[in-house]
Scaffold this motif. Structure first.
Motif, PDB file in Angstrom:
ATOM      1  N   THR A   1       0.851  -1.185   0.000  1.00 21.48           N
ATOM      2  CA  THR A   1       0.000   0.000   0.000  1.00 21.48           C
ATOM      3  C   THR A   1       0.884   1.231   0.000  1.00 21.48           C
ATOM      4  O   THR A   1       1.671   1.436   0.921  1.00 21.48           O
ATOM      5  CB  THR A   1      -0.924   0.015   1.229  1.00 21.48           C
ATOM      6  OG1 THR A   1      -1.701  -1.184   1.241  1.00 21.48           O
ATOM      7  CG2 THR A   1      -1.851   1.232   1.192  1.00 21.48           C
ATOM      8  N   ALA A   2       0.733   1.994  -1.109  1.00 21.86           N
ATOM      9  CA  ALA A   2       1.560   3.193  -1.215  1.00 21.86           C
ATOM     10  C   ALA A   2       1.081   4.220  -0.200  1.00 21.86           C
ATOM     11  O   ALA A   2      -0.106   4.519  -0.113  1.00 21.86           O
ATOM     12  CB  ALA A   2       1.484   3.768  -2.626  1.00 21.86           C
ATOM     13  N   SER A   3       1.998   4.722   0.545  1.00 22.61           N
ATOM     14  CA  SER A   3       1.665   5.736   1.540  1.00 22.61           C
ATOM     15  C   SER A   3       1.805   7.114   0.915  1.00 22.61           C
ATOM     16  O   SER A   3       2.769   7.393   0.210  1.00 22.61           O
ATOM     17  CB  SER A   3       2.582   5.608   2.759  1.00 22.61           C
ATOM     18  OG  SER A   3       3.932   5.772   2.365  1.00 22.61           O
ATOM     19  N   LEU A   4       0.791   7.918   1.120  1.00 22.75           N
ATOM     20  CA  LEU A   4       0.799   9.271   0.592  1.00 22.75           C
ATOM     21  C   LEU A   4       1.417  10.210   1.619  1.00 22.75           C
ATOM     22  O   LEU A   4       1.020  10.215   2.783  1.00 22.75           O
ATOM     23  CB  LEU A   4      -0.623   9.718   0.259  1.00 22.75           C
ATOM     24  CG  LEU A   4      -1.346   8.887  -0.801  1.00 22.75           C
ATOM     25  CD1 LEU A   4      -2.763   9.418  -1.003  1.00 22.75           C
ATOM     26  CD2 LEU A   4      -0.579   8.892  -2.116  1.00 22.75           C
ATOM     27  N   THR A   5       2.381  10.952   1.144  1.00 24.08           N
ATOM     28  CA  THR A   5       3.056  11.908   2.021  1.00 24.08           C
ATOM     29  C   THR A   5       2.611  13.304   1.623  1.00 24.08           C
ATOM     30  O   THR A   5       2.804  13.717   0.470  1.00 24.08           O
ATOM     31  CB  THR A   5       4.582  11.785   1.902  1.00 24.08           C
ATOM     32  OG1 THR A   5       4.969  10.444   2.210  1.00 24.08           O
ATOM     33  CG2 THR A   5       5.270  12.759   2.841  1.00 24.08           C
ATOM     34  N   PHE A   6       1.998  13.987   2.532  1.00 27.04           N
ATOM     35  CA  PHE A   6       1.532  15.337   2.276  1.00 27.04           C
ATOM     36  C   PHE A   6       2.582  16.321   2.793  1.00 27.04           C
ATOM     37  O   PHE A   6       2.911  16.336   3.983  1.00 27.04           O
ATOM     38  CB  PHE A   6       0.190  15.583   2.979  1.00 27.04           C
ATOM     39  CG  PHE A   6      -0.933  14.747   2.437  1.00 27.04           C
ATOM     40  CD1 PHE A   6      -1.633  15.147   1.310  1.00 27.04           C
ATOM     41  CD2 PHE A   6      -1.273  13.549   3.046  1.00 27.04           C
ATOM     42  CE1 PHE A   6      -2.657  14.370   0.809  1.00 27.04           C
ATOM     43  CE2 PHE A   6      -2.299  12.765   2.558  1.00 27.04           C
ATOM     44  CZ  PHE A   6      -2.997  13.184   1.433  1.00 27.04           C
ATOM     45  N   THR A   7       3.077  17.097   1.863  1.00 26.59           N
ATOM     46  CA  THR A   7       4.037  18.128   2.231  1.00 26.59           C
ATOM     47  C   THR A   7       3.286  19.434   2.424  1.00 26.59           C
ATOM     48  O   THR A   7       2.619  19.911   1.495  1.00 26.59           O
ATOM     49  CB  THR A   7       5.093  18.298   1.122  1.00 26.59           C
ATOM     50  OG1 THR A   7       5.739  17.042   0.904  1.00 26.59           O
ATOM     51  CG2 THR A   7       6.115  19.352   1.511  1.00 26.59           C
TER      52      THR A   7
END
Length: 222
Positions: A85-91
């Motif tokens: 599961t690709a983890s979304l990184t919010f910048t």
């Protein structure tokens, strides 16, 4: 053949003599059996006419039966299950924001700069964004402003996030006039916010006096 001729002559003889009281019954005359008529062969050749056999040559068209169209099933290969599961990184996007509060005003005379009555505004700048504000400044303007006062703009080198600073700003204003003022909040000469006040209430009326922490950077308290 001779036997037949003999019997014929004997019958004729006996009939002519008449020596019998009773006429004798005639002997049966044997009639020779007719023989077949011999075949007559002529020199005329026998012409044999070949028999004509009519052959039907009608063309028979071969009709290929067309079967009704059928839906061909489309086989879609099954995809392997996704295990990662690709983890979304919010910048966080840097946001430069500022709040301005005009605490109050007072008036005075500035003979040092050759000016008469001036209006002093005490302004608090607050960094409410997500990035520090370098060269944070407050700029004061007045509706009845005459000459440009050197203290109409005041700055601090840096205003960190969630910090505040109170500045004293001064403009050359008309004598005994209710001055309408405007304050700009800047960072590196970029205007982040602008507010105005129709009438700046006197600090003495507010009973707070002149702030003692002018130009001091402090954390924002609830």
């Amino acid at each position: 053949m001779r036997t037949i001729v003999f019997f014929v002559l004997l019958a004729l003889f006996l009939t002519g003599c008449g020596t019998w009281n009773v006429a004798p019954q005639p002997f049966p005359v044997w009639t020779p059996i007719p023989s077949r008529t011999p075949s007559i062969f002529t020199p005329t050749p026998v012409v044999l006419i070949p028999s004509l056999t009519a052959t039907s040559t009608a063309a028979i068209s071969t009709v290929t039966p067309v079967s009704p169209p059928t839906d061909t099933p489309t086989f879609v290969p099954s995809l392997p299950p996704i295990t990662d599961t690709a983890s979304l990184t919010f910048t966080p996007v840097p946001v430069a924001a500022m709040q301005i509060e005009i605490i109050g005003c007072n008036t005075g005379f500035d003979f040092t700069h050759g000016m008469g009555e001036v209006t002093n505004a005490y302004v608090t700048l607050k960094n409410t964004g997500t990035v520090d504000l370098p060269n944070a400044c407050g700029l004061l303007r007045a509706a009845d402003e005459d000459r440009e006062h050197p203290d109409k703009k005041a700055c601090v080198p840096n205003l960190p996030v969630n910090y505040r600073v109170t500045l004293k700003l001064t403009v050359d204003s008309a004598y005994k006039q209710d001055t309408i003022i405007q304050v700009d909040g800047l960072s590196n000469d970029v205007v982040l916010l602008r507010i105005d006040k129709q009438s700046c209430t006197s600090l003495d009326v507010l009973g707070i006096g002149v702030p003692g922490d002018i130009g001091v950077v402090k954390p924002i308290t609830p």
